[in-house]
Design a protein around this motif. Structure first.
Motif, PDB file in Angstrom:
ATOM      1  N   THR A   1       2.378  14.759   2.869  1.00 15.51           N
ATOM      2  CA  THR A   1       0.855  14.456   3.367  1.00 15.51           C
ATOM      3  C   THR A   1      -0.100  14.176   2.226  1.00 15.51           C
ATOM      4  OG1 THR A   1       0.531  16.871   3.399  1.00 15.51           O
ATOM      5  CG2 THR A   1       1.267  15.771   5.451  1.00 15.51           C
ATOM      6  N   PRO A   2       0.313  13.422   1.304  1.00 14.83           N
ATOM      7  CA  PRO A   2      -0.459  13.240   0.141  1.00 14.83           C
ATOM      8  C   PRO A   2      -1.998  12.502   0.377  1.00 14.83           C
ATOM      9  CG  PRO A   2       1.050  11.499   0.225  1.00 14.83           C
ATOM     10  CD  PRO A   2       1.475  12.180   1.413  1.00 14.83           C
ATOM     11  N   GLU A   3      -2.750  12.456  -0.541  1.00 15.89           N
ATOM     12  CA  GLU A   3      -4.057  11.740  -0.600  1.00 15.89           C
ATOM     13  C   GLU A   3      -3.546  10.502  -1.343  1.00 15.89           C
ATOM     14  OE1 GLU A   3      -8.352  11.793  -2.490  1.00 15.89           O
ATOM     15  OE2 GLU A   3      -7.452  13.428  -2.196  1.00 15.89           O
ATOM     16  N   PHE A   4      -3.610   9.235  -0.697  1.00 18.45           N
ATOM     17  CA  PHE A   4      -3.250   7.912  -1.354  1.00 18.45           C
ATOM     18  C   PHE A   4      -4.327   7.390  -2.068  1.00 18.45           C
ATOM     19  CE2 PHE A   4      -0.636   7.809   2.416  1.00 18.45           C
ATOM     20  CZ  PHE A   4       0.747   8.178   1.814  1.00 18.45           C
ATOM     21  N   ASP A   5      -3.920   7.141  -3.636  1.00 17.88           N
ATOM     22  CA  ASP A   5      -4.991   6.537  -4.465  1.00 17.88           C
ATOM     23  C   ASP A   5      -4.886   5.097  -4.292  1.00 17.88           C
ATOM     24  OD1 ASP A   5      -5.639   9.046  -6.050  1.00 17.88           O
ATOM     25  OD2 ASP A   5      -3.673   8.897  -6.886  1.00 17.88           O
ATOM     26  N   THR A   6      -6.170   4.628  -3.945  1.00 19.94           N
ATOM     27  CA  THR A   6      -6.297   3.178  -3.289  1.00 19.94           C
ATOM     28  C   THR A   6      -7.520   2.765  -4.247  1.00 19.94           C
ATOM     29  OG1 THR A   6      -7.967   4.039  -1.523  1.00 19.94           O
ATOM     30  CG2 THR A   6      -5.362   3.556  -1.242  1.00 19.94           C
TER      31      THR A   6
ATOM     32  N   ARG B   1       0.571  15.597  -4.031  1.00 22.78           N
ATOM     33  CA  ARG B   1      -0.567  15.709  -3.718  1.00 22.78           C
ATOM     34  C   ARG B   1      -1.304  14.338  -3.707  1.00 22.78           C
ATOM     35  NH1 ARG B   1      -3.045  20.411  -7.263  1.00 22.78           N
ATOM     36  NH2 ARG B   1      -2.738  18.657  -9.356  1.00 22.78           N
ATOM     37  N   HIS B   2      -0.787  13.497  -4.603  1.00 24.82           N
ATOM     38  CA  HIS B   2      -1.371  12.030  -4.737  1.00 24.82           C
ATOM     39  C   HIS B   2      -0.446  11.145  -4.878  1.00 24.82           C
ATOM     40  CE1 HIS B   2      -5.622  13.321  -5.366  1.00 24.82           C
ATOM     41  NE2 HIS B   2      -5.012  14.618  -5.970  1.00 24.82           N
ATOM     42  N   ARG B   3      -0.524   9.862  -4.565  1.00 26.43           N
ATOM     43  CA  ARG B   3       0.516   8.862  -4.898  1.00 26.43           C
ATOM     44  C   ARG B   3      -0.333   7.440  -4.785  1.00 26.43           C
ATOM     45  NH1 ARG B   3       5.056   8.589  -1.157  1.00 26.43           N
ATOM     46  NH2 ARG B   3       6.290   9.924  -2.774  1.00 26.43           N
TER      47      ARG B   3
ATOM     48  N   ALA C   1       0.897  -0.934  -0.011  1.00 24.95           N
ATOM     49  CA  ALA C   1      -0.014   0.069   0.129  1.00 24.95           C
ATOM     50  C   ALA C   1       0.780   1.141  -0.225  1.00 24.95           C
ATOM     51  CB  ALA C   1      -0.892   0.015   1.277  1.00 24.95           C
ATOM     52  N   PRO C   2       0.413   2.276  -0.742  1.00 27.90           N
ATOM     53  CA  PRO C   2       0.991   3.591  -0.648  1.00 27.90           C
ATOM     54  C   PRO C   2       1.238   4.079   0.692  1.00 27.90           C
ATOM     55  CG  PRO C   2      -0.886   3.795  -1.663  1.00 27.90           C
ATOM     56  CD  PRO C   2      -0.703   2.345  -1.371  1.00 27.90           C
ATOM     57  N   THR C   3       2.426   4.661   0.939  1.00 26.13           N
ATOM     58  CA  THR C   3       2.712   5.409   2.353  1.00 26.13           C
ATOM     59  C   THR C   3       3.571   6.800   2.225  1.00 26.13           C
ATOM     60  OG1 THR C   3       3.918   4.857   4.492  1.00 26.13           O
ATOM     61  CG2 THR C   3       5.082   4.054   2.480  1.00 26.13           C
ATOM     62  N   PRO C   4       3.736   7.317   3.203  1.00 26.79           N
ATOM     63  CA  PRO C   4       4.620   8.865   2.908  1.00 26.79           C
ATOM     64  C   PRO C   4       6.018   8.255   3.080  1.00 26.79           C
ATOM     65  CG  PRO C   4       2.803   8.776   4.734  1.00 26.79           C
ATOM     66  CD  PRO C   4       2.797   7.138   4.131  1.00 26.79           C
ATOM     67  N   LEU C   5       6.801   8.941   2.024  1.00 22.95           N
ATOM     68  CA  LEU C   5       8.220   8.530   2.017  1.00 22.95           C
ATOM     69  C   LEU C   5       9.164   9.804   2.347  1.00 22.95           C
ATOM     70  CD1 LEU C   5       8.203   6.796  -1.556  1.00 22.95           C
ATOM     71  CD2 LEU C   5       7.995   5.909   0.739  1.00 22.95           C
TER      72      LEU C   5
ATOM     73  N   LYS D   1       3.775  -0.079 -11.172  1.00 20.71           N
ATOM     74  CA  LYS D   1       3.741   1.234 -11.432  1.00 20.71           C
ATOM     75  C   LYS D   1       3.539   2.237 -10.355  1.00 20.71           C
ATOM     76  CE  LYS D   1       1.365   4.253 -15.011  1.00 20.71           C
ATOM     77  NZ  LYS D   1       0.623   3.873 -16.550  1.00 20.71           N
ATOM     78  N   SER D   2       4.057   3.219 -10.006  1.00 22.21           N
ATOM     79  CA  SER D   2       3.940   4.203  -9.225  1.00 22.21           C
ATOM     80  C   SER D   2       3.569   5.401 -10.056  1.00 22.21           C
ATOM     81  CB  SER D   2       5.093   4.603  -8.031  1.00 22.21           C
ATOM     82  OG  SER D   2       4.957   5.529  -7.499  1.00 22.21           O
ATOM     83  N   VAL D   3       2.522   6.055  -9.380  1.00 20.59           N
ATOM     84  CA  VAL D   3       1.869   7.430 -10.011  1.00 20.59           C
ATOM     85  C   VAL D   3       1.753   8.412  -8.807  1.00 20.59           C
ATOM     86  CG1 VAL D   3       0.244   8.572 -11.592  1.00 20.59           C
ATOM     87  CG2 VAL D   3       0.778   6.158 -11.893  1.00 20.59           C
ATOM     88  N   GLY D   4       2.360   9.540  -8.869  1.00 21.69           N
ATOM     89  CA  GLY D   4       2.491  10.650  -8.034  1.00 21.69           C
ATOM     90  C   GLY D   4       1.938  11.900  -8.646  1.00 21.69           C
ATOM     91  N   ASN D   5       1.333  12.828  -8.046  1.00 24.34           N
ATOM     92  CA  ASN D   5       0.962  14.091  -8.604  1.00 24.34           C
ATOM     93  C   ASN D   5       1.733  15.174  -7.927  1.00 24.34           C
ATOM     94  OD1 ASN D   5      -1.051  16.519  -8.616  1.00 24.34           O
ATOM     95  ND2 ASN D   5      -0.441  15.811 -10.400  1.00 24.34           N
ATOM     96  N   TRP D   6       2.549  15.741  -8.426  1.00 22.47           N
ATOM     97  CA  TRP D   6       3.120  16.798  -7.614  1.00 22.47           C
ATOM     98  C   TRP D   6       2.844  18.555  -7.958  1.00 22.47           C
ATOM     99  CZ3 TRP D   6       7.143  15.355  -3.986  1.00 22.47           C
ATOM    100  CH2 TRP D   6       7.360  14.176  -3.944  1.00 22.47           C
TER     101      TRP D   6
END
Length: 453
Positions: A169-174, A430-432, A160-164, A284-289
């Motif tokens: 403080t992202p909103e995780f895409d689940t 913002r998202h990961r 599961a995605p986690t802060p790195l 695949k990891s997808v983040g939005n910055w």
């Protein structure tokens, strides 16, 4: 951008405030109008594309699965390249995040519904930047719907995605699924989306027996672009951009330099899962910055931007001309991987690329991550979508943590957690989300062991 945003500023840009959906009412350039059309989506966006592209050649059709690789991420041989041979992503990109409406695993009927929609997509569009490139991927939350464990090799992780970092403080895409669409032709992108979401019965002359939304619900829609010059054009319309417009006119990215050098990218072979039912798949990891351009351009000069994006050595050696096209197919970052602490002490700054690249190499010095990032102006904010492909998510997490530059902060008080520490002061997650991209034969709501798909 969510569905609720579809009638926002970009929609006004297209319609001029009425229902005509004619981008000429606002005097937008052709390229600006097509970018805005993709951002809006739906019938209005498609109509605007058709209006502006009525002199284009027909979009090439596909020939089903026979013309599409088993690797859904097999894009490199089917896109444009620049003069140095660097892969150029399709100009228009859409990310569709979807979820199953009920608890538990999907039914076989759901699976047939999704298969029918994706197979029709293969028939409708040639596998190329002039047709449509696409993939369907599935999250850890999706596979948690099943009792069985995910059947991947021991060296492949999908957590599961986690802060790195402490400050993330992202909103995780689940959401359960992510469908990624990419094309140089915005009309192809939008027509495909309309058919996948059940707003049209056909696309590019091919009837769709079902839509993704017959089995899944659209949770979010995000768009972006990869088009040198477009960041400069879009910057005038975005909040948080200083005047006069500081983004170079030929830059492919808002931060003003090129990226994605072929020599610093993993190959598609390197990111492929090697065995088991999901062989030829990948993670695949997808983040939005969000990008804080006012400070990026307003607080430092060009040499300092080169230092913080590449390395202090790039600035000291005057290695980067203009937006960096002179670097060819390799940024030259490997020369500076061992000097992070030394550079922090000498220059009071360290580079984003040099920090990350330290952990983005295998034992033979080959890159581990295949990055396919592109810019976005969703919500009238400059941001970056950052899809990264790698064999295992833990590889991405290791590289991302290396960006934190903890050793540099310990070496000198001039480098702090988010100050003079690469580009961390100017980007905000913002998202990961994390996903498994199965092979094409298992792309329709797969089971954890690959059976029944």
């Amino acid at each position: 951008m969510t569905d609720a945003d579809a009638n926002g500023p970009a929609a006004d840009e297209l319609s001029g405030g009425d229902d005509s959906a004619d981008p000429s009412l606002d005097g937008l350039s052709r390229r600006e109008a097509l970018k805005a059309a993709v951002a809006v989506g739906g019938a209005a966006g498609l109509a605007a594309c058709v209006d502006r592209l009525d002199d284009e050649e027909p979009v090439p059709t596909g020939d089903g699965a026979d013309g599409h690789p088993e690797r859904q991420y097999g894009w490199n041989d089917h896109v444009r390249t620049d003069d140095a041979g660097n892969w150029q992503l399709p100009r228009h990109q859409t990310l569709l995040y979807l979820s199953l409406p009920a608890e538990g695993p999907p039914s076989e009927a759901d699976r047939e519904t999704v298969r029918g929609a994706l197979d029709a997509l293969d028939e409708a569009y040639a596998w190329s930047h002039e047709g449509l490139l696409h993939s369907a991927a599935y999250s850890p939350a999706y596979f948690d719907r099943f009792e069985a464990d995910l059947a991947v090799p021991d060296d492949v992780s999908l957590p599961a995605p986690t802060p790195l970092a402490d400050y993330e403080t992202p909103e995780f895409d689940t959401q359960d699924a992510l469908v990624h669409l990419a094309s140089d032709r915005p009309d192809a992108l939008l027509a495909a989306e309309e058919a996948l979401l059940g707003e049209a019965d056909e696309a590019n002359g091919v009837s769709f027996p079902s839509a993704l939304t017959d089995a899944l619900e659209l949770a979010d829609r995000r768009t972006g672009f990869f088009d040198p010059g477009m960041p400069h054009e879009k910057a005038d319309e975005l909040s948080g951009v200083p005047e006069p417009n500081p983004v170079p006119e030929d830059a492919p990215l808002f931060m003003g330099f090129i990226a994605g050098f072929r020599g610093n990218q993993a190959t598609e072979d390197a990111v492929a899962i090697g065995e088991g039912p999901f062989a030829e798949g990948t993670t695949k990891s997808v983040g939005n910055w969000r990008q804080r351009l006012a400070d990026w351009y307003g607080e430092q000069d060009r040499d300092q931007r080169v230092m913080e994006l590449f390395s202090p050595g790039h600035a000291a050696g005057d290695l980067v001309e203009g937006v960096g096209t002179n670097l060819g197919d390799d940024s030259g970052i490997d020369r500076f991987l061992d000097s992070v602490v030394e550079d922090a002490t000498e220059y009071g700054r360290v580079g984003h690329a040099q920090k990350a690249a330290r952990k983005n190499r295998d034992a033979d010095g080959n890159p581990l991550l295949l990055r396919r990032h592109f810019e976005s102006a969703d919500g009238d904010v400059a941001s970056l979508h950052f899809p990264s492909l790698q064999r295992s998510i833990d590889q991405f997490e290791t590289v991302r943590r290396s960006m934190n530059g903890v050793d540099a902060t310990e070496a000198t008080p001039a480098v702090r957690q988010r100050v003079n520490n690469g580009i961390l002061e100017y980007i905000f997650l913002r998202h990961r989300g994390y996903f498994l991209v199965p092979p094409r034969s298992l792309r329709a709501l797969p089971t954890p062991d690959g059976t029944g798909s």
